[in-house]
Design an enzyme around this catalytic site. Structure first.
Site, PDB file in Angstrom:
ATOM      1  CB  VAL A  77      -0.952   0.031   1.217  1.00 37.96           C
ATOM      2  CG1 VAL A  77      -2.028  -1.033   1.085  1.00 37.96           C
ATOM      3  CG2 VAL A  77      -0.192  -0.122   2.535  1.00 37.96           C
ATOM      4  NE  ARG A 148      10.841  14.107  -3.623  1.00 37.19           N
ATOM      5  CZ  ARG A 148      10.114  13.158  -3.064  1.00 37.19           C
ATOM      6  NH1 ARG A 148      10.340  12.784  -1.810  1.00 37.19           N
ATOM      7  NH2 ARG A 148       9.136  12.585  -3.736  1.00 37.19           N
ATOM      8  CG  HIS A 172      12.259   7.610   1.836  1.00 38.65           C
ATOM      9  ND1 HIS A 172      12.376   8.788   1.133  1.00 38.65           N
ATOM     10  CD2 HIS A 172      11.098   7.041   1.398  1.00 38.65           C
ATOM     11  CE1 HIS A 172      11.365   8.916   0.307  1.00 38.65           C
ATOM     12  NE2 HIS A 172      10.565   7.868   0.453  1.00 38.65           N
TER      13      HIS A 172
HETATM   14  N1  LIG Z   1      10.930   4.499  -1.688  1.00 42.58           N
HETATM   15  C1  LIG Z   1      10.387   5.613  -2.186  1.00 42.58           C
HETATM   16  O1  LIG Z   1      11.053   6.654  -2.321  1.00 42.58           O
HETATM   17  C2  LIG Z   1       8.954   5.577  -2.574  1.00 42.58           C
HETATM   18  C3  LIG Z   1       8.191   4.523  -2.171  1.00 42.58           C
HETATM   19  N2  LIG Z   1       6.868   4.445  -2.503  1.00 42.58           N
HETATM   20  C4  LIG Z   1       6.173   3.289  -1.987  1.00 42.58           C
HETATM   21  O2  LIG Z   1       6.078   2.281  -3.006  1.00 42.58           O
HETATM   22  C5  LIG Z   1       4.983   1.411  -2.716  1.00 42.58           C
HETATM   23  C6  LIG Z   1       4.146   1.225  -3.967  1.00 42.58           C
HETATM   24  O3  LIG Z   1       3.517   2.466  -4.285  1.00 42.58           O
HETATM   25  P1  LIG Z   1       2.571   2.590  -5.591  1.00 42.58           P
HETATM   26  O4  LIG Z   1       3.171   1.853  -6.711  1.00 42.58           O
HETATM   27  O5  LIG Z   1       2.231   4.011  -5.728  1.00 42.58           O
HETATM   28  O6  LIG Z   1       1.285   1.790  -5.095  1.00 42.58           O
HETATM   29  P2  LIG Z   1       0.230   1.048  -6.053  1.00 42.58           P
HETATM   30  O7  LIG Z   1      -0.960   0.805  -5.201  1.00 42.58           O
HETATM   31  O8  LIG Z   1       0.079   1.794  -7.325  1.00 42.58           O
HETATM   32  O9  LIG Z   1       0.952  -0.349  -6.392  1.00 42.58           O
HETATM   33  C7  LIG Z   1       1.164  -1.328  -5.449  1.00 42.58           C
HETATM   34  C8  LIG Z   1       0.948  -2.660  -6.136  1.00 42.58           C
HETATM   35  O10 LIG Z   1       1.288  -3.691  -5.226  1.00 42.58           O
HETATM   36  C9  LIG Z   1       0.446  -4.785  -5.540  1.00 42.58           C
HETATM   37  N3  LIG Z   1       0.408  -5.720  -4.424  1.00 42.58           N
HETATM   38  C10 LIG Z   1      -0.132  -5.536  -3.187  1.00 42.58           C
HETATM   39  N4  LIG Z   1       0.033  -6.650  -2.445  1.00 42.58           N
HETATM   40  C11 LIG Z   1       0.694  -7.554  -3.217  1.00 42.58           C
HETATM   41  C12 LIG Z   1       1.139  -8.874  -3.016  1.00 42.58           C
HETATM   42  N5  LIG Z   1       0.933  -9.519  -1.850  1.00 42.58           N
HETATM   43  N6  LIG Z   1       1.776  -9.499  -4.027  1.00 42.58           N
HETATM   44  C13 LIG Z   1       1.980  -8.866  -5.217  1.00 42.58           C
HETATM   45  N7  LIG Z   1       1.568  -7.611  -5.456  1.00 42.58           N
HETATM   46  C14 LIG Z   1       0.929  -6.965  -4.479  1.00 42.58           C
HETATM   47  C15 LIG Z   1      -0.900  -4.139  -5.817  1.00 42.58           C
HETATM   48  O11 LIG Z   1      -1.764  -5.000  -6.545  1.00 42.58           O
HETATM   49  C16 LIG Z   1      -0.498  -2.891  -6.574  1.00 42.58           C
HETATM   50  O12 LIG Z   1      -0.548  -3.083  -7.974  1.00 42.58           O
HETATM   51  C17 LIG Z   1       4.233   2.092  -1.551  1.00 42.58           C
HETATM   52  O13 LIG Z   1       4.575   1.470  -0.331  1.00 42.58           O
HETATM   53  C18 LIG Z   1       4.731   3.518  -1.583  1.00 42.58           C
HETATM   54  O14 LIG Z   1       4.633   4.163  -0.334  1.00 42.58           O
HETATM   55  C19 LIG Z   1       6.272   5.405  -3.274  1.00 42.58           C
HETATM   56  C20 LIG Z   1       7.004   6.469  -3.734  1.00 42.58           C
HETATM   57  C21 LIG Z   1       8.389   6.669  -3.378  1.00 42.58           C
HETATM   58  C1  LIG Z   2       5.989   8.536  -1.346  1.00 37.75           C
HETATM   59  C2  LIG Z   2       7.414   8.730  -1.033  1.00 37.75           C
HETATM   60  O1  LIG Z   2       7.991   8.032  -0.250  1.00 37.75           O
HETATM   61  C3  LIG Z   2       8.107   9.839  -1.647  1.00 37.75           C
HETATM   62  O2  LIG Z   2       7.713  10.345  -2.703  1.00 37.75           O
HETATM   63  O3  LIG Z   2       9.098  10.295  -1.055  1.00 37.75           O
END
Ligand SMILES: NC(=O)C1=CN([C@@H]2O[C@H](COP(=O)(O)OP(=O)(O)OC[C@H]3O[C@@H](n4cnc5c(N)ncnc54)[C@H](O)[C@@H]3O)[C@@H](O)[C@H]2O)C=CC1
Ligand SMILES: CC(=O)C(=O)O
Length: 310
Positions: A77, A148, A172
């Site tokens: 999520v 950023r 982060h």
């Molecule tokens: N590290 C960073 O800098 C960043 C991290 N994120 C994080 O990345 C993660 C994904 O974000 P988004 O792609 O925007 O979310 P999203 O909701 O668009 O995609 C997540 C996907 O994971 C899938 N999923 C959920 N449970 C699963 C399972 N058990 N097995 C396989 N697939 C599963 C879902 O079906 C969904 O397609 C989040 O935790 C978000 O907070 C987001 C932006 C930056």
């Molecule tokens: C969602 C997140 O972790 C970011 O954009 O920094």
């Protein structure tokens, strides 16, 4: 190199898109519990490939990760407006227990690249659950916050962000630390460079840049629901360092024996990244306030990670 991506949502698919455009992988396999989504994303990305590279992009099942050099974990999520990254922890820890049980038997030699939030704690959990060498379980950590930071400093100074050598350390997330003391533009300390070009880094300017970095995700999520272009490019950048054994200095998160007086914690400091994962850790010079802030960030992460049952 084959790259697997588990989680074909916004972050996973954008990372796949960036990787495909950059031609960094011979093959990309997208996996999601929503099969139809993975198939659609793979097909859409594959249609961009003829313009830029020859990467083969497919949707697949876990068995298709066999032979992958890197597996990106972007499942789970994401934050709703106003929600912190730490509030996702229990839900994404449950997702990772399920996902790792599938990934590890088929791709035991892959470097695991973690994107899901809270990314530092997800990295610590993955390290503990997998038993893999911690240097091969890499969280994207503050790679995005560092981008950023460099972008805002570069804009203030009127120079390219690539000429700004500055890092965000620690979580982060909300407790991250902008390392002003060690920051350079070219080879010149940042405050000296700023004075020379007539754009001083006053306390007010620093506070604005700090806010712009620390709260970027909240602002973007309020405006469009999620962030993905920045981290998609950041993940591709880490894969590039691994695939080409570039030994780049990147701020990424791995489980580390000791940082700022805190033991066994995953967080970001600058690290050398190459084909075998993280090859070296670099501890920047910090002033007393930065050291204390890094200690607080590390302590918070350690406390939350230790409280999660495996
Ligand atoms: N590290 C960073 O800098 C960043 C991290 N994120 C994080 O990345 C993660 C994904 O974000 P988004 O792609 O925007 O979310 P999203 O909701 O668009 O995609 C997540 C996907 O994971 C899938 N999923 C959920 N449970 C699963 C399972 N058990 N097995 C396989 N697939 C599963 C879902 O079906 C969904 O397609 C989040 O935790 C978000 O907070 C987001 C932006 C930056
Ligand atoms: C969602 C997140 O972790 C970011 O954009 O920094």
């Amino acid at each position: 190199m084959k790259v697997g991506i588990v989680g074909a949502g916004m972050v996973g698919s954008t990372a796949g898109y960036a990787l495909a455009l950059m031609g960094l992988a011979s093959e990309i396999v997208l996996i999601d519990r929503n099969d139809a989504l993975a198939v659609a994303q793979a097909e859409d990305i594959a249609h961009a490939v003829p313009f830029m590279s020859s990467t083969v992009v497919n949707a697949g099942q876990y068995r298709d990760l066999e032979g992958a050099g890197v597996v990106i974990l972007a499942a789970g999520v994401s934050q709703k407006p106003g929600e912190t990254r730490l509030e996702l922890l229990e839900r994404n820890a449950a997702v990772f227990r399920a996902v790792l049980a599938e990934v590890l038997p088929v791709a035991p030699d892959a470097i695991l690249l973690i994107a899901s939030n809270p990314v530092d704690i997800m990295t610590q959990i993955t390290t503990r659950l997998s038993g893999i060498d911690p240097r091969r379980v890499i969280g994207s950590g503050t790679i995005l916050d560092t981008a950023r930071f460099r972008s805002l400093v570069g804009r203030h100074l009127g120079i390219s962000p690539q000429s700004v050598h500055a890092y965000v350390l620690g979580e982060h997330g909300d407790s991250e630390v902008l390392a002003w003391t060690s920051a350079r533009a070219g080879s010149v300390p940042l405050s000296s460079f700023a004075a020379q070009v007539g754009s001083p880094l006053t306390a007010e300017v620093r506070a604005q840049i700090d806010d712009g970095v620390r709260n970027a995700a909240y602002k973007i999520i309020n405006g469009k629901g999620s962030t993905y272009y920045g981290i998609g490019a950041g993940l591709a950048r880490i894969v590039k360092a691994i695939a080409r054994d570039q030994r780049d200095v990147l701020s990424v998160s791995i489980s580390t024996p000791e940082v700022a007086g805190v033991r066994d914690v995953a967080l970001s400091i600058p690290r050398v990244v190459g084909a075998d994962g993280v090859l070296a850790d670099l501890f920047p010079d910090l002033d007393d306030a930065e050291y204390a802030a890094l200690n607080r960030s590390a302590s918070l992460l350690k406390e939350r990670a230790d409280a999660i049952p495996l």
